[in-house]
Motif scaffolding. Structure first.
Motif, PDB file in Angstrom:
ATOM      1  N   ILE A  79       0.845  -1.204   0.000  1.00  0.00           N
ATOM      2  CA  ILE A  79       0.000   0.000   0.000  1.00  0.00           C
ATOM      3  C   ILE A  79       0.874   1.245   0.000  1.00  0.00           C
ATOM      4  CG2 ILE A  79      -1.750   1.290   1.276  1.00  0.00           C
ATOM      5  CD1 ILE A  79      -2.889  -1.219   0.118  1.00  0.00           C
ATOM      6  N   PHE A  80       1.956   1.217   0.768  1.00  0.00           N
ATOM      7  CA  PHE A  80       2.900   2.336   0.828  1.00  0.00           C
ATOM      8  C   PHE A  80       3.393   2.719  -0.573  1.00  0.00           C
ATOM      9  CE2 PHE A  80       7.352   3.735   1.033  1.00  0.00           C
ATOM     10  CZ  PHE A  80       7.280   4.802   1.911  1.00  0.00           C
ATOM     11  N   SER A  81       3.609   1.731  -1.428  1.00  0.00           N
ATOM     12  CA  SER A  81       4.174   1.985  -2.761  1.00  0.00           C
ATOM     13  C   SER A  81       3.195   2.677  -3.701  1.00  0.00           C
ATOM     14  CB  SER A  81       4.626   0.660  -3.394  1.00  0.00           C
ATOM     15  OG  SER A  81       5.595   0.018  -2.595  1.00  0.00           O
ATOM     16  N   LEU A  82       1.906   2.605  -3.411  1.00  0.00           N
ATOM     17  CA  LEU A  82       0.906   3.129  -4.347  1.00  0.00           C
ATOM     18  C   LEU A  82       1.089   4.615  -4.627  1.00  0.00           C
ATOM     19  CD1 LEU A  82      -2.363   1.340  -3.117  1.00  0.00           C
ATOM     20  CD2 LEU A  82      -0.947   0.772  -5.107  1.00  0.00           C
ATOM     21  N   ALA A  83       1.536   5.373  -3.630  1.00  0.00           N
ATOM     22  CA  ALA A  83       1.667   6.825  -3.812  1.00  0.00           C
ATOM     23  C   ALA A  83       2.664   7.156  -4.917  1.00  0.00           C
ATOM     24  CB  ALA A  83       2.097   7.478  -2.508  1.00  0.00           C
ATOM     25  N   PHE A  84       3.694   6.350  -5.046  1.00  0.00           N
ATOM     26  CA  PHE A  84       4.725   6.649  -6.031  1.00  0.00           C
ATOM     27  C   PHE A  84       4.250   6.313  -7.446  1.00  0.00           C
ATOM     28  CE2 PHE A  84       6.685   6.016  -1.958  1.00  0.00           C
ATOM     29  CZ  PHE A  84       7.564   7.076  -1.877  1.00  0.00           C
ATOM     30  N   ILE A  85       3.263   5.433  -7.554  1.00  0.00           N
ATOM     31  CA  ILE A  85       2.644   5.156  -8.842  1.00  0.00           C
ATOM     32  C   ILE A  85       1.704   6.292  -9.228  1.00  0.00           C
ATOM     33  CG2 ILE A  85       1.155   3.536 -10.102  1.00  0.00           C
ATOM     34  CD1 ILE A  85       2.167   1.336  -8.215  1.00  0.00           C
ATOM     35  N   ALA A  86       1.005   6.839  -8.227  1.00  0.00           N
ATOM     36  CA  ALA A  86       0.037   7.904  -8.496  1.00  0.00           C
ATOM     37  C   ALA A  86       0.698   9.250  -8.743  1.00  0.00           C
ATOM     38  CB  ALA A  86      -0.935   8.029  -7.320  1.00  0.00           C
ATOM     39  N   ARG A  87       1.925   9.437  -8.277  1.00  0.00           N
ATOM     40  CA  ARG A  87       2.567  10.746  -8.363  1.00  0.00           C
ATOM     41  C   ARG A  87       2.717  11.255  -9.800  1.00  0.00           C
ATOM     42  NH1 ARG A  87       8.049  12.656  -5.111  1.00  0.00           N
ATOM     43  NH2 ARG A  87       8.394  14.585  -6.265  1.00  0.00           N
ATOM     44  N   GLY A 263      17.998  11.372 -16.398  1.00  0.00           N
ATOM     45  CA  GLY A 263      17.893  12.092 -15.136  1.00  0.00           C
ATOM     46  C   GLY A 263      17.223  11.280 -14.045  1.00  0.00           C
ATOM     47  N   ALA A 264      16.309  10.377 -14.432  1.00  0.00           N
ATOM     48  CA  ALA A 264      15.641   9.539 -13.444  1.00  0.00           C
ATOM     49  C   ALA A 264      16.593   8.524 -12.826  1.00  0.00           C
ATOM     50  CB  ALA A 264      14.459   8.818 -14.086  1.00  0.00           C
ATOM     51  N   PHE A 265      17.611   8.098 -13.579  1.00  0.00           N
ATOM     52  CA  PHE A 265      18.536   7.087 -13.076  1.00  0.00           C
ATOM     53  C   PHE A 265      19.744   7.689 -12.353  1.00  0.00           C
ATOM     54  CE2 PHE A 265      16.106   4.382 -15.854  1.00  0.00           C
ATOM     55  CZ  PHE A 265      16.154   3.146 -15.230  1.00  0.00           C
ATOM     56  N   VAL A 266      20.033   8.969 -12.585  1.00  0.00           N
ATOM     57  CA  VAL A 266      21.196   9.585 -11.938  1.00  0.00           C
ATOM     58  C   VAL A 266      21.106   9.550 -10.410  1.00  0.00           C
ATOM     59  CG1 VAL A 266      22.365  11.784 -11.553  1.00  0.00           C
ATOM     60  CG2 VAL A 266      21.917  11.010 -13.887  1.00  0.00           C
ATOM     61  N   PRO A 267      19.966   9.874  -9.789  1.00  0.00           N
ATOM     62  CA  PRO A 267      19.925   9.845  -8.320  1.00  0.00           C
ATOM     63  C   PRO A 267      19.474   8.508  -7.739  1.00  0.00           C
ATOM     64  CG  PRO A 267      17.947  10.888  -9.133  1.00  0.00           C
ATOM     65  CD  PRO A 267      18.734  10.454 -10.346  1.00  0.00           C
ATOM     66  N   LEU A 268      19.534   7.428  -8.529  1.00  0.00           N
ATOM     67  CA  LEU A 268      18.952   6.163  -8.085  1.00  0.00           C
ATOM     68  C   LEU A 268      19.615   5.624  -6.821  1.00  0.00           C
ATOM     69  CD1 LEU A 268      16.589   4.865  -9.494  1.00  0.00           C
ATOM     70  CD2 LEU A 268      18.114   3.111 -10.376  1.00  0.00           C
ATOM     71  N   ALA A 269      20.931   5.775  -6.705  1.00  0.00           N
ATOM     72  CA  ALA A 269      21.622   5.289  -5.502  1.00  0.00           C
ATOM     73  C   ALA A 269      21.091   5.993  -4.260  1.00  0.00           C
ATOM     74  CB  ALA A 269      23.127   5.519  -5.641  1.00  0.00           C
ATOM     75  N   SER A 270      20.937   7.313  -4.362  1.00  0.00           N
ATOM     76  CA  SER A 270      20.457   8.089  -3.223  1.00  0.00           C
ATOM     77  C   SER A 270      19.017   7.736  -2.884  1.00  0.00           C
ATOM     78  CB  SER A 270      20.568   9.585  -3.530  1.00  0.00           C
ATOM     79  OG  SER A 270      20.096  10.353  -2.460  1.00  0.00           O
ATOM     80  N   THR A 390      11.045  14.126 -14.241  1.00  0.00           N
ATOM     81  CA  THR A 390      12.254  13.403 -13.861  1.00  0.00           C
ATOM     82  C   THR A 390      12.209  13.002 -12.397  1.00  0.00           C
ATOM     83  OG1 THR A 390      13.531  14.645 -15.500  1.00  0.00           O
ATOM     84  CG2 THR A 390      14.765  13.518 -13.786  1.00  0.00           C
ATOM     85  N   SER A 391      11.775  13.913 -11.546  1.00  0.00           N
ATOM     86  CA  SER A 391      11.672  13.618 -10.118  1.00  0.00           C
ATOM     87  C   SER A 391      10.668  12.504  -9.849  1.00  0.00           C
ATOM     88  CB  SER A 391      11.270  14.889  -9.361  1.00  0.00           C
ATOM     89  OG  SER A 391      11.096  14.637  -7.992  1.00  0.00           O
ATOM     90  N   ASP A 392       9.510  12.565 -10.499  1.00  0.00           N
ATOM     91  CA  ASP A 392       8.490  11.526 -10.316  1.00  0.00           C
ATOM     92  C   ASP A 392       9.033  10.153 -10.682  1.00  0.00           C
ATOM     93  OD1 ASP A 392       6.705  13.479  -9.570  1.00  0.00           O
ATOM     94  OD2 ASP A 392       5.704  13.580 -11.523  1.00  0.00           O
ATOM     95  N   LEU A 393       9.709  10.079 -11.821  1.00  0.00           N
ATOM     96  CA  LEU A 393      10.231   8.798 -12.290  1.00  0.00           C
ATOM     97  C   LEU A 393      11.341   8.286 -11.379  1.00  0.00           C
ATOM     98  CD1 LEU A 393       9.777   6.785 -14.567  1.00  0.00           C
ATOM     99  CD2 LEU A 393      11.480   8.013 -15.932  1.00  0.00           C
ATOM    100  N   SER A 394      12.173   9.195 -10.887  1.00  0.00           N
ATOM    101  CA  SER A 394      13.253   8.801  -9.971  1.00  0.00           C
ATOM    102  C   SER A 394      12.703   8.194  -8.693  1.00  0.00           C
ATOM    103  CB  SER A 394      14.114  10.021  -9.618  1.00  0.00           C
ATOM    104  OG  SER A 394      14.776  10.527 -10.733  1.00  0.00           O
ATOM    105  N   TRP A 395      11.719   8.849  -8.103  1.00  0.00           N
ATOM    106  CA  TRP A 395      11.138   8.342  -6.863  1.00  0.00           C
ATOM    107  C   TRP A 395      10.444   7.009  -7.091  1.00  0.00           C
ATOM    108  CZ3 TRP A 395      12.523   9.754  -2.273  1.00  0.00           C
ATOM    109  CH2 TRP A 395      12.959  11.058  -2.030  1.00  0.00           C
TER     110      TRP A 395
END
Length: 444
Positions: A79-87, A263-270, A390-395
């Motif tokens: 359920i926690f993950s759903l927000a990142f799909i909706a963003r 840009g979505a993959f650049v901050p993936l480690a963080s 880019t931010s949405d996809l990264s998260w």
């Protein structure tokens, strides 16, 4: 036909009038910084309140039918993950609202939906009261949080960056990131207080609900702080120069689709690290550790303070070695931590505490420069919308499923697999940085 024909003066018209009123009141970079931090803190507070409840409340309240506590926590993390799909969906819808009715209307709607969704969770009946509808409502409110967060993108971080001196870009880039550990520390402090001072029965009955009420009040304060800045002359000037305008998303993808993906993959480690030092260790400790929850939450607050220091240091380092160099070095540090971290988690209470505190320090160094790391490649008219996508996809890729995946892997195959998951994020960051550098050289 203009929107004023049907609806009277549009929000955009009213915003321009407000900026004329404030023409003699220029806003300082310090005021912008405070507004940005308040805005980001409110958003992260909402999300962390839900994240902490995903470990401490929802497995028992909403999923009591699960065969064991581990399965119930995995359901809760789903359920926690759903927000990142909706963003991303929220970004698409609210970018249209921005173009038609203005940034002020967009922010007002988005933050009331965000605060309303969060506050609504405070009234959620458990599974024992309304059955499966408890799950449906929790999922709906979580989707509402993610949808609203997509609309909360205000461009103020870009405004701050565009007002930064050339040799202080790293310093100014880290300022919005301070909102994350501050929001986490506030959420953990609230939960820690109720956990430590209430019986388990009282906490599960009513104590956990108070942080969700507080979230709505914080969102109202954040809304006024951000609207004040949106109405400034500086914001209006940059908006009119297309620095902060909302561009139709299909056009942005057509022109800058490649840059959004990189840009979505650049901050993936963080971003992979983000929930592995906040939500996941609390879940692991709650299931398999023997340290009191209240004590561990206090340790996480200390970790958040270390994270704040790490973010500040990241700004100083980035101005010396460059943001790309900063991200690359931090990805290597995260790769090293991916081998050390699982051993710390398996090392009892002291090891778990060290995992959190060291992990937050590493996260701060990396997260401080993670936002907008390739935004310079977006054309002026596409920067605002491109940065949001880019931010949405990264998260979504980096953080959305991290607690669920990490807990699934560690419980099935052992803690070292958490390290492998984190290592994959570090590898993606390094590859994306190298690929982005090649594209910059080729396009030069």
């Amino acid at each position: 036909m203009s929107s004023t024909t049907h609806f009277g003066p549009s929000s955009s018209t009213l915003e321009r009038d407000a900026r004329r009123i404030h023409d003699d009141k220029p806003v300082s970079p310090g005021s912008i910084a405070i507004g940005v931090i308040i805005g980001r803190m409110s958003e992260f507070f909402d999300f962390f309140v839900f994240g902490l409840a995903s470990v401490l409340v929802f497995p028992k309240l909403v999923f009591p039918f699960a065969p064991d506590a581990l399965t119930a926590t995995l359901y809760s993390f789903a359920i926690f993950s759903l927000a990142f799909i909706a963003r991303p969906v929220g970004s698409i819808v609210f970018m249209t609202v921005d173009r038609w009715y203005g940034r002020g209307t967009k922010l007002t709607i988005a933050l009331f939906v965000l605060g309303g969704s969060t506050a609504s969770i405070a009234f959620l009946p458990g599974y024992d009261v309304i059955g499966v509808w408890s799950i449906y409502l929790l999922a709906l409110f979580r989707l509402g949080q993610g949808f609203a967060l997509g609309g909360a993108w205000d461009g103020l971080a870009s405004l701050l960056a565009l007002n930064a001196p050339e040799n202080r870009r790293g310093w100014y880039a880290m300022i919005p990131q301070l909102g994350a550990p501050i929001g986490f520390a506030l959420a953990s402090t609230l939960f820690g207080y109720f956990v430590a001072n209430l019986s388990s029965e009282d906490f599960l009955s009513w104590g956990w609900r108070y942080p969700f009420f507080v979230a709505f009040a914080i969102n109202v304060v954040a809304l006024f702080a951000r609207l004040r800045l949106v109405m400034t002359r500086e914001f209006g000037t940059l908006l009119e120069q297309n620095e902060l305008s909302a561009t139709p998303i299909p056009e942005v993808i057509r022109v800058h689709g490649r840059d959004i993906l990189i840009g979505a993959f650049v901050p993936l480690a963080s971003f992979a690290m983000f929930h592995l030092v906040t939500i996941f260790p609390l879940g692991w400790m709650n299931l398999f550790g023997d340290q009191p929850i209240g004590t561990f939450l206090a340790v996480q607050v200390v970790g958040a303070a270390v994270g704040i220091l790490g973010i500040i240091v990241s700004g100083l380092l980035a101005d010396r070695i460059g943001r790309r160099g900063q991200l690359a070095v931090c990805a290597i540090i995260i790769a090293i931590f991916s081998f050390i971290g699982p051993m710390l988690l398996a090392g009892g209470n002291s090891g778990q505490d060290a995992f959190v505190i060291i992990g937050f320090g590493v996260l701060g160094l990396s997260f401080g420069q993670a936002a907008g790391s390739v935004s310079s490649r977006f054309g002026r008219a596409y920067r605002y919308t491109g940065a949001a996508l880019t931010s949405d996809l990264s998260w979504l890729i980096g953080a959305g499923f991290a607690p669920l995946v990490a807990l699934s892997l560690s419980s099935s195959f052992g803690l070292p697999f958490v390290g492998y998951y984190l290592l994959s994020g570090a590898a993606c960051t390094l590859l994306a940085l190298a690929f982005n550098e090649k594209l910059k050289a080729r396009d030069a």
